[in-house]
Design a protein around this motif. Structure first.
Motif: not given
Ligand code: GLA
Length: 436
Positions: A34-35, A68-71, A104-105, A188-190
């Motif tokens: 996630g980082q 917003v993160v995109v995985i 996700a956000s 992890a990213a959120v």
């Protein structure tokens, strides 16, 4: 030390070597989930396009555009080493360019709101009470991972999330593991926390075992988390040490996955039965080989000496595992030395063993594999995954891949009356954050 000699050392009860040659037995657990971000320029155009669509859908559905993160998290194909993972053995899977994309956000109220775009289905819950959702069964893969991350004391945040994927469902390409890994990397990213990728893999497997209720081994989550573009991953399922094995260039050879379109019936009960038969084999063999903990510790020579002490059906199951581990070792050496012919022969032997000894193939898988064995350009073909339906994996000469696809499609349709789906794949990176 080569993989083969390491196995022999292992079978003789020697210690695993501490110092390894550069590039072998990396034992790396360095990457964090996630980082690290991947820039758009390095992404395949299709992934990028889909990632943008999923991000836009998140914004359209929940109105969020901040943070917003995109995985992405890929499905997998196992090249060789089937049913060995839960016997503490060896596997050689690759992550493929079929993946789940999740955008996700964060939310501040500790709630998780999920939208499965392809199923047009929603599920919501509070992080303070994560229980199973019997209606939106897909959400349990995500719920289980978030629950376990929380139980580890990690600062999981509430979130809105949308996902979409092109990993065929129920086809043995590990769409479930991809969803679990997507959930973990997204959380992890959120939540802006680091979790070691191997730890996340273990959490995802535990979520599937204990929350979803499927008694799988560790292979699928591991490769979805740690796969590498252009490589297969040779994994020791006991120590979780691994080595990336370069695949032949995709200009020369393609990984082709052929879907029988038979949804894997029987798979849970038969899978658990095979696990029990292997455990029974270990219990009996331990009377003669007291040092063994799992079938992985039984050498072919020891097996030959003691197999007559096993009930016939248990002996067949164990024989598959003992020699399949051997075939994985030999496959690694073959791929490392560019010996594609030997690798192809090992794939064939693996299929025959799964068909005749482990008895997890089915009529349609056999028809698909036999078609491939006769098709133009085939180096090797076998069933892949748990069995009883799902897919075959084929290594095919790139210049013959169109002829291969046409031949196998026609032959399979003629013999079964069913049109198969055939995916020409590339080995891709494991789960990671995307920059879109
Ligand atoms: C399924 C399981 C894996 C593995 C394979 C068979 O994919 O999820 O853990 O056991 O079957 O090799």
């Amino acid at each position: 030390m080569s993989a083969g000699s390491w196995l022999q050392a292992q079978q003789k009860g020697l210690e695993k070597p501490g110092a390894c040659a550069a590039g072998s037995w990396l034992g790396c657990t360095a990457s964090s989930a996630g980082q690290k971000r991947e820039t758009g320029g390095e992404l395949m155009a299709d992934t990028l396009r889909r990632a943008q669509q999923v991000r836009d859908k998140l914004i359209e559905t929940f109105g969020d555009s901040e943070e917003v993160v995109v995985i992405k998290a890929p499905g997998r194909v196992n090249l060789i080493g089937e049913h060995t993972d839960y016997n503490d053995g060896f596997v050689l899977p690759a992550a493929v360019d079929r993946e789940i994309i999740m955008a996700a956000s964060p939310r501040d109220d500790g709630e998780v709101h999920l939208y499965a775009l392809d199923l047009d289905s929603r599920s919501s819950f509070s992080l303070s009470s994560i229980v199973r959702d019997e209606k939106a069964g897909w959400s349990n893969y995500i719920r289980g991972v978030l629950l376990l991350l929380k139980e580890r004391g990690l600062p999981v945040r509430g979130m809105n999330a949308v996902f979409s994927g092109d990993v065929p469902l129920g086809a043995g390409m590990s769409s479930s593991a991809a969803l679990e890994m997507a959930a973990g990397v997204t959380a992890a990213a959120v939540g802006k926390f680091a979790v070691d990728m191997v730890e996340l893999v273990k959490i995802a497997q535990a979520a599937e075992n204990n929350f979803v209720g499927v008694n799988c081994g560790i292979m699928d989550q591991f490769i979805s988390g740690l796969g590498k573009k252009g490589h297969a991953l040779f994994l020791d399922c006991r120590s979780l040490e691994y080595e990336l094995v370069p695949l032949p260039s995709s200009d020369e050879y393609k990984i082709v996955i052929a879907n029988t379109m038979v949804k894997r019936g029987l798979v849970n009960s038969a899978y658990n039965e095979r696990r029990r038969q292997c455990e029974m084999g270990v219990e009996i063999l331990r009377q003669y080989l007291p040092a063994i903990k799992a079938l992985r510790d039984v050498s072919p020579a020891d097996f030959a000496e003691h197999k007559d002490k096993l009930p016939p059906i248990v002996a067949k199951r164990c024989e598959h595992i003992v020699y399949e581990n051997q075939r994985v070792m030999e496959s690694v050496t073959a791929l490392q030395t560019g010996d594609v012919d030997t690798f192809g022969k090992l794939m064939r032997a693996s299929h025959e063993s799964l068909r005749d000894l482990y008895e997890v193939s089915c009529k349609e898988l056999d028809i698909m594999v036999e078609a491939a064995w006769e098709a133009p350009g085939t180096c090797g073909a076998r069933m892949t995954g748990a069995g009883f339906g799902g897919c075959t994996v084929n290594l095919v000469r790139a210049d013959k891949v169109n002829d291969f696809v046409a031949f196998v499609k026609a032959r399979y349709a003629e013999k079964t009356g069913v049109e198969p789906e055939i995916y020409v794949c590339e080995a891709e990176d494991g789960a990671k954050r995307l920059e879109v």
